[in-house]
Scaffold this motif. Structure first.
Motif, PDB file in Angstrom:
ATOM      1  N   ALA A  51       0.836  -1.204   0.000  1.00  0.00           N
ATOM      2  CA  ALA A  51       0.000   0.000   0.000  1.00  0.00           C
ATOM      3  C   ALA A  51       0.868   1.249   0.000  1.00  0.00           C
ATOM      4  O   ALA A  51       0.564   2.227  -0.698  1.00  0.00           O
ATOM      5  CB  ALA A  51      -0.917  -0.006   1.216  1.00  0.00           C
ATOM      6  N   LYS A  52       1.945   1.231   0.752  1.00  0.00           N
ATOM      7  CA  LYS A  52       2.858   2.378   0.789  1.00  0.00           C
ATOM      8  C   LYS A  52       3.507   2.591  -0.582  1.00  0.00           C
ATOM      9  O   LYS A  52       3.592   3.723  -1.075  1.00  0.00           O
ATOM     10  CB  LYS A  52       3.933   2.141   1.849  1.00  0.00           C
ATOM     11  CG  LYS A  52       4.921   3.253   1.982  1.00  0.00           C
ATOM     12  CD  LYS A  52       5.960   2.942   3.040  1.00  0.00           C
ATOM     13  CE  LYS A  52       7.027   4.007   3.060  1.00  0.00           C
ATOM     14  NZ  LYS A  52       8.138   3.658   3.965  1.00  0.00           N
ATOM     15  N   LEU A  53       3.961   1.496  -1.204  1.00  0.00           N
ATOM     16  CA  LEU A  53       4.574   1.615  -2.527  1.00  0.00           C
ATOM     17  C   LEU A  53       3.554   2.067  -3.570  1.00  0.00           C
ATOM     18  O   LEU A  53       3.874   2.877  -4.446  1.00  0.00           O
ATOM     19  CB  LEU A  53       5.186   0.277  -2.941  1.00  0.00           C
ATOM     20  CG  LEU A  53       6.444  -0.140  -2.185  1.00  0.00           C
ATOM     21  CD1 LEU A  53       6.848  -1.546  -2.583  1.00  0.00           C
ATOM     22  CD2 LEU A  53       7.568   0.835  -2.429  1.00  0.00           C
ATOM     23  N   ASP A  54       2.328   1.584  -3.482  1.00  0.00           N
ATOM     24  CA  ASP A  54       1.281   1.994  -4.416  1.00  0.00           C
ATOM     25  C   ASP A  54       0.999   3.486  -4.284  1.00  0.00           C
ATOM     26  O   ASP A  54       0.859   4.194  -5.279  1.00  0.00           O
ATOM     27  CB  ASP A  54       0.015   1.186  -4.161  1.00  0.00           C
ATOM     28  CG  ASP A  54      -1.075   1.497  -5.157  1.00  0.00           C
ATOM     29  OD1 ASP A  54      -0.774   1.521  -6.371  1.00  0.00           O
ATOM     30  OD2 ASP A  54      -2.222   1.730  -4.722  1.00  0.00           O
ATOM     31  N   SER A  55       0.947   3.953  -3.056  1.00  0.00           N
ATOM     32  CA  SER A  55       0.727   5.377  -2.819  1.00  0.00           C
ATOM     33  C   SER A  55       1.866   6.213  -3.398  1.00  0.00           C
ATOM     34  O   SER A  55       1.641   7.255  -4.009  1.00  0.00           O
ATOM     35  CB  SER A  55       0.599   5.624  -1.322  1.00  0.00           C
ATOM     36  OG  SER A  55       0.626   6.981  -1.029  1.00  0.00           O
ATOM     37  N   GLU A  56       3.087   5.728  -3.205  1.00  0.00           N
ATOM     38  CA  GLU A  56       4.242   6.462  -3.721  1.00  0.00           C
ATOM     39  C   GLU A  56       4.241   6.481  -5.253  1.00  0.00           C
ATOM     40  O   GLU A  56       4.548   7.505  -5.867  1.00  0.00           O
ATOM     41  CB  GLU A  56       5.521   5.804  -3.204  1.00  0.00           C
ATOM     42  CG  GLU A  56       6.757   6.607  -3.464  1.00  0.00           C
ATOM     43  CD  GLU A  56       7.977   6.013  -2.774  1.00  0.00           C
ATOM     44  OE1 GLU A  56       9.088   6.301  -3.244  1.00  0.00           O
ATOM     45  OE2 GLU A  56       7.815   5.285  -1.784  1.00  0.00           O
ATOM     46  N   VAL A  57       3.880   5.364  -5.878  1.00  0.00           N
ATOM     47  CA  VAL A  57       3.828   5.311  -7.342  1.00  0.00           C
ATOM     48  C   VAL A  57       2.771   6.269  -7.871  1.00  0.00           C
ATOM     49  O   VAL A  57       3.010   7.015  -8.827  1.00  0.00           O
ATOM     50  CB  VAL A  57       3.556   3.865  -7.815  1.00  0.00           C
ATOM     51  CG1 VAL A  57       3.150   3.824  -9.275  1.00  0.00           C
ATOM     52  CG2 VAL A  57       4.781   3.004  -7.591  1.00  0.00           C
ATOM     53  N   ARG A  58       1.577   6.272  -7.226  1.00  0.00           N
ATOM     54  CA  ARG A  58       0.525   7.200  -7.660  1.00  0.00           C
ATOM     55  C   ARG A  58       0.966   8.644  -7.507  1.00  0.00           C
ATOM     56  O   ARG A  58       0.696   9.481  -8.373  1.00  0.00           O
ATOM     57  CB  ARG A  58      -0.754   6.946  -6.869  1.00  0.00           C
ATOM     58  CG  ARG A  58      -1.693   6.008  -7.599  1.00  0.00           C
ATOM     59  CD  ARG A  58      -3.078   5.978  -6.986  1.00  0.00           C
ATOM     60  NE  ARG A  58      -3.148   4.790  -6.131  1.00  0.00           N
ATOM     61  CZ  ARG A  58      -3.334   4.808  -4.826  1.00  0.00           C
ATOM     62  NH1 ARG A  58      -3.514   5.917  -4.191  1.00  0.00           N
ATOM     63  NH2 ARG A  58      -3.364   3.683  -4.141  1.00  0.00           N
ATOM     64  N   ASP A  59       1.669   8.942  -6.422  1.00  0.00           N
ATOM     65  CA  ASP A  59       2.147  10.305  -6.190  1.00  0.00           C
ATOM     66  C   ASP A  59       3.182  10.698  -7.233  1.00  0.00           C
ATOM     67  O   ASP A  59       3.193  11.824  -7.725  1.00  0.00           O
ATOM     68  CB  ASP A  59       2.740  10.403  -4.779  1.00  0.00           C
ATOM     69  CG  ASP A  59       2.982  11.832  -4.337  1.00  0.00           C
ATOM     70  OD1 ASP A  59       2.298  12.736  -4.871  1.00  0.00           O
ATOM     71  OD2 ASP A  59       3.835  12.044  -3.456  1.00  0.00           O
ATOM     72  N   LEU A  60       4.060   9.763  -7.593  1.00  0.00           N
ATOM     73  CA  LEU A  60       5.067  10.054  -8.620  1.00  0.00           C
ATOM     74  C   LEU A  60       4.429  10.241  -9.995  1.00  0.00           C
ATOM     75  O   LEU A  60       4.886  11.061 -10.785  1.00  0.00           O
ATOM     76  CB  LEU A  60       6.108   8.934  -8.679  1.00  0.00           C
ATOM     77  CG  LEU A  60       7.104   8.891  -7.519  1.00  0.00           C
ATOM     78  CD1 LEU A  60       7.923   7.621  -7.580  1.00  0.00           C
ATOM     79  CD2 LEU A  60       7.997  10.104  -7.524  1.00  0.00           C
ATOM     80  N   LYS A  61       3.364   9.498 -10.283  1.00  0.00           N
ATOM     81  CA  LYS A  61       2.695   9.626 -11.581  1.00  0.00           C
ATOM     82  C   LYS A  61       1.898  10.919 -11.680  1.00  0.00           C
ATOM     83  O   LYS A  61       1.877  11.571 -12.716  1.00  0.00           O
ATOM     84  CB  LYS A  61       1.744   8.450 -11.810  1.00  0.00           C
ATOM     85  CG  LYS A  61       2.422   7.179 -12.207  1.00  0.00           C
ATOM     86  CD  LYS A  61       1.383   6.095 -12.466  1.00  0.00           C
ATOM     87  CE  LYS A  61       2.028   4.811 -12.898  1.00  0.00           C
ATOM     88  NZ  LYS A  61       1.034   3.739 -13.126  1.00  0.00           N
ATOM     89  N   ASP A  62       1.218  11.299 -10.602  1.00  0.00           N
ATOM     90  CA  ASP A  62       0.277  12.411 -10.656  1.00  0.00           C
ATOM     91  C   ASP A  62       0.904  13.771 -10.373  1.00  0.00           C
ATOM     92  O   ASP A  62       0.563  14.752 -11.013  1.00  0.00           O
ATOM     93  CB  ASP A  62      -0.868  12.182  -9.666  1.00  0.00           C
ATOM     94  CG  ASP A  62      -1.678  10.950 -10.021  1.00  0.00           C
ATOM     95  OD1 ASP A  62      -1.622  10.525 -11.193  1.00  0.00           O
ATOM     96  OD2 ASP A  62      -2.351  10.414  -9.130  1.00  0.00           O
ATOM     97  N   GLY A  63       1.778  13.857  -9.405  1.00  0.00           N
ATOM     98  CA  GLY A  63       2.268  15.163  -8.982  1.00  0.00           C
ATOM     99  C   GLY A  63       3.744  15.350  -9.238  1.00  0.00           C
ATOM    100  O   GLY A  63       4.504  14.413  -9.427  1.00  0.00           O
ATOM    101  N   THR A  64       4.148  16.599  -9.266  1.00  0.00           N
ATOM    102  CA  THR A  64       5.564  16.911  -9.453  1.00  0.00           C
ATOM    103  C   THR A  64       6.265  17.076  -8.113  1.00  0.00           C
ATOM    104  O   THR A  64       7.486  17.064  -8.057  1.00  0.00           O
ATOM    105  CB  THR A  64       5.725  18.212 -10.263  1.00  0.00           C
ATOM    106  OG1 THR A  64       5.073  19.270  -9.568  1.00  0.00           O
ATOM    107  CG2 THR A  64       5.150  18.051 -11.645  1.00  0.00           C
ATOM    108  N   ARG A  70      12.291  13.712  -4.386  1.00  0.00           N
ATOM    109  CA  ARG A  70      13.285  12.658  -4.624  1.00  0.00           C
ATOM    110  C   ARG A  70      14.557  13.229  -5.240  1.00  0.00           C
ATOM    111  O   ARG A  70      15.656  12.830  -4.887  1.00  0.00           O
ATOM    112  CB  ARG A  70      12.720  11.581  -5.535  1.00  0.00           C
ATOM    113  CG  ARG A  70      11.836  10.618  -4.819  1.00  0.00           C
ATOM    114  CD  ARG A  70      11.524   9.429  -5.726  1.00  0.00           C
ATOM    115  NE  ARG A  70      10.811   8.430  -4.992  1.00  0.00           N
ATOM    116  CZ  ARG A  70      11.379   7.388  -4.422  1.00  0.00           C
ATOM    117  NH1 ARG A  70      12.661   7.223  -4.515  1.00  0.00           N
ATOM    118  NH2 ARG A  70      10.663   6.514  -3.756  1.00  0.00           N
ATOM    119  N   ALA A  71      14.405  14.143  -6.177  1.00  0.00           N
ATOM    120  CA  ALA A  71      15.579  14.742  -6.809  1.00  0.00           C
ATOM    121  C   ALA A  71      16.414  15.514  -5.789  1.00  0.00           C
ATOM    122  O   ALA A  71      17.639  15.457  -5.807  1.00  0.00           O
ATOM    123  CB  ALA A  71      15.149  15.667  -7.949  1.00  0.00           C
TER     124      ALA A  71
END
Length: 107
Positions: A51-64, A70-71
């Motif tokens: 669930a944590k990884l899914d949330s992080e993936v969605r956040d990386l896809k949707d927002g800058t 991360r950068a």
């Protein structure tokens, strides 16, 4: 009469053996229940991680914001016109020459 009593006691013990020590006996059931509990706990931990990884993936896809975060932290990148200040502790040494440096502000 004594012989009949001994025979019945022996039969009673023979009947009890599969109940306690057989393939589907109480001891085996208790052991399997322990294994199920351990597997369930591991599954819960893995579901939480997923669930944590899914949330992080969605956040990386949707927002800058997540990409920028991360950068900054993993790659030590900075924005233009931004000053990078690093404070070293007592036991730390100065970073190597290949470390990123601040981009000078245009004049």
């Amino acid at each position: 009469m004594r012989l009949i009593t001994l025979a019945l006691a022996a039969l009673l013990l023979l009947i009890q053996y599969p109940l306690w020590l057989g393939k589907g006996g109480w001891l085996r059931v208790a052991d399997l229940e322990d294994q199920v509990a351990v597997a369930q706990k591991k599954n819960d931990e893995l579901k939480s991680r997923n669930a944590k990884l899914d949330s992080e993936v969605r956040d990386l896809k949707d927002g800058t914001g997540a990409v920028e975060e991360r950068a900054r932290f993993e790659l030590s990148m900075i924005k233009q016109n931004e000053i990078y200040i690093q404070i070293l502790g007592k036991g730390q040494t100065q970073p190597a020459a290949d470390a990123p440096t601040a981009v000078p502000a245009p004049k």
